[in-house]
Design a protein around this motif. Structure first.
Motif, short mmCIF file in Angstrom:
data_model
loop_
_atom_site.label_atom_id
_atom_site.label_comp_id
_atom_site.label_asym_id
_atom_site.label_seq_id
_atom_site.Cartn_x
_atom_site.Cartn_y
_atom_site.Cartn_z
N LEU A 77 -14.20 119.64 23.68
CA LEU A 77 -12.85 119.10 23.61
C LEU A 77 -11.82 120.10 24.14
N LEU A 78 -12.02 121.40 23.86
CA LEU A 78 -11.10 122.42 24.36
C LEU A 78 -11.10 122.47 25.88
N ARG A 79 -12.26 122.28 26.49
CA ARG A 79 -12.30 122.25 27.95
C ARG A 79 -11.45 121.10 28.48
N LEU A 80 -11.57 119.95 27.84
CA LEU A 80 -10.76 118.81 28.26
C LEU A 80 -9.27 119.08 28.11
N VAL A 81 -8.91 119.70 26.99
CA VAL A 81 -7.50 120.04 26.76
C VAL A 81 -6.98 120.95 27.86
N ASP A 82 -7.73 122.02 28.15
CA ASP A 82 -7.27 122.99 29.15
C ASP A 82 -7.14 122.35 30.52
N ALA A 83 -8.16 121.59 30.93
CA ALA A 83 -8.14 121.00 32.27
C ALA A 83 -7.02 119.96 32.40
N LEU A 84 -6.88 119.10 31.39
CA LEU A 84 -5.84 118.06 31.44
C LEU A 84 -4.45 118.68 31.42
N ALA A 85 -4.25 119.70 30.56
CA ALA A 85 -2.93 120.32 30.46
C ALA A 85 -2.56 121.01 31.77
N MET A 86 -3.49 121.74 32.36
CA MET A 86 -3.18 122.43 33.61
C MET A 86 -2.92 121.44 34.74
N GLU A 87 -3.65 120.33 34.73
CA GLU A 87 -3.43 119.31 35.76
C GLU A 87 -2.06 118.66 35.58
#
Length: 405
Positions: free
Chosen positions: A193-203
């Motif tokens: 879930l943290l990977r999804l958070v980081d990728a979505l937020a940076m995008e």
């Protein structure tokens, strides 16, 4: 194989020895604050005042007012002795025993789960270190990895590497693709879930609203004390303007961050700033005469060879309004870092100015290789600003710069 385990055992024993020695020998040195120190600093301030007057940076009236205040403080200084606090030897011994039992067990458990025993004894691959990897080679490796994942889409380690590579290369769409694939392969875990958070937020230009915020809350449902999720939850709450909620998350996180690190120092300032915005930095129930600031002073490892044998540590509290006269100061010999000092009303520079009178202060720590109160070339310094004396929690301050005059 036998040699590997012997070396591992020696490293574990060495680590234990260092940890236990640090615990048993760490202590807070006795402060050497005295009227002499206070007078030295005030005399220095008086000399700097005259220089400012000669340079025309202040008016004669301003100089006269400041001169009168400093001279009054010099004349009113009284000797104050402060006794250092004794260390709790029993607690140290208990900590040492706990380390003795915990460190070997922790190493074995971590190695059994994360290590690669199958590689012991194998011939390491020959790697050329003569030339750095070029951007073209990086592109080629990432492209090769992507092709490998097309042929083997169940390769979890490969997807993890592909995710990290694209985050570093700022290819957030590709990183999100990898994060989504890992979520499918690993299931709903805090890490996926943290990977999804980081990728979505940076995008989304580092914005946490929407799906990232939902994933953060889900992480906290799975793991309420997850440090990354608590940090991000506070950031998301701040974006929404929910400052009290942000403060709740960050105060839960604070004791879980390692002392003496930049994240902890940054978090302490974020907490102080949020409390100020909420109007919580003033507590009418606190007696100004009892206000104190506990400061944990750390030294950046890169500066450890820049300390003279008879160096002295100065720790100051100054007001945030630009006044150069310290509110309080502590001086003590440099022994080893980290060191904890307490600034309170026993070491104020002027009886009329107490720590409890100030809403925000700046903390400065300086290693003086000459032992003098005046900053000199080669001294080591660190500072942290926007600190409330009423915050209550110890403040971490890292010395990381060398003065170049």
């Amino acid at each position: 194989m036998l040699l590997f385990w012997l070396i591992s055992l020696l490293l574990i024993l060495l680590t234990l020895a260092i940890c236990i020695r640090t615990v048993m020998l760490s202590q807070r040195p006795e402060h050497e604050d005295s009227p002499t120190l206070q007078k030295d600093i005030l005399q220095q301030q008086l000399a700097e005042l005259e220089i400012d007057l000669e340079n025309g940076t202040i008016t004669e009236q301003e100089a006269a007012n400041s001169r009168r205040e400093i001279e009054t403080a010099i004349n009113s200084i009284k000797s104050v002795s402060t006794a250092g606090k004794n260390e709790r030897l029993q607690l140290k011994r208990l900590t040492a025993l706990s380390l003795t039992a915990f460190v070997p067990l922790f190493v074995l458990i971590m190695y059994s789960n994360l290590g690669r025993p199958d590689l012991v004894g194998q011939q390491p691959l020959q790697a050329s270190q003569d030339q750095p990897i070029t951007p073209e080679q990086v592109e080629e490796m990432v492209a090769g990895l992507e092709q490998r994942l097309q042929d083997n889409p169940e390769d979890i380690e490969g997807w993890q590497m592909f995710y990290r590579s694209n985050m570093v290369l700022e290819r957030y769409a590709k990183a999100k693709q990898a994060a989504e694939k890992l979520f499918q392969l690993e299931g709903e875990t805090p890490e996926s879930l943290l990977r999804l958070v980081d990728a979505l937020a940076m995008e989304n230009e580092e914005q946490l609203a929407g799906k990232p915020a939902e994933y953060i809350q889900r992480i906290l449902e799975l793991e309420p004390d997850n440090a990354s999720a608590l940090w991000l939850a506070g950031m998301a709450a701040t974006e929404r303007g929910e400052l009290q909620q942000a403060l709740n998350y960050w105060e839960r996180l604070l004791p879980r961050i390692e002392d003496g690190t930049e994240p902890k120092q940054q978090l302490q300032q974020m907490i102080a700033s949020t409390r100020q915005q909420l109007g919580m930095d003033i507590d009418s129930n606190v007696d100004p005469d009892l206000v104190s600031l506990v400061v944990n002073v750390y030294l950046a490892p890169a500066l450890s060879d820049n300390i003279a044998e008879n160096a002295m540590l100065f720790v100051y509290a100054r007001s945030e309004d630009g006044d150069s006269i310290p509110i309080a100061v502590v001086r003590e010999p440099v022994t080893e870092f980290p060191v904890q000092v307490t600034l309170d009303n026993t070491n104020v520079m002027m009886p009329s100015r107490k720590l409890g009178d100030f809403k925000r202060v700046q903390l400065i720590a300086r290693v003086s290789n000459s032992g003098q109160a005046k900053p000199e070339n080669g001294d080591l310094v660190g500072a942290v600003s926007n600190i409330s004396p009423l915050l209550g929690n110890p403040i971490d301050l890292i010395i990381r710069e060398k003065i170049q005059l």
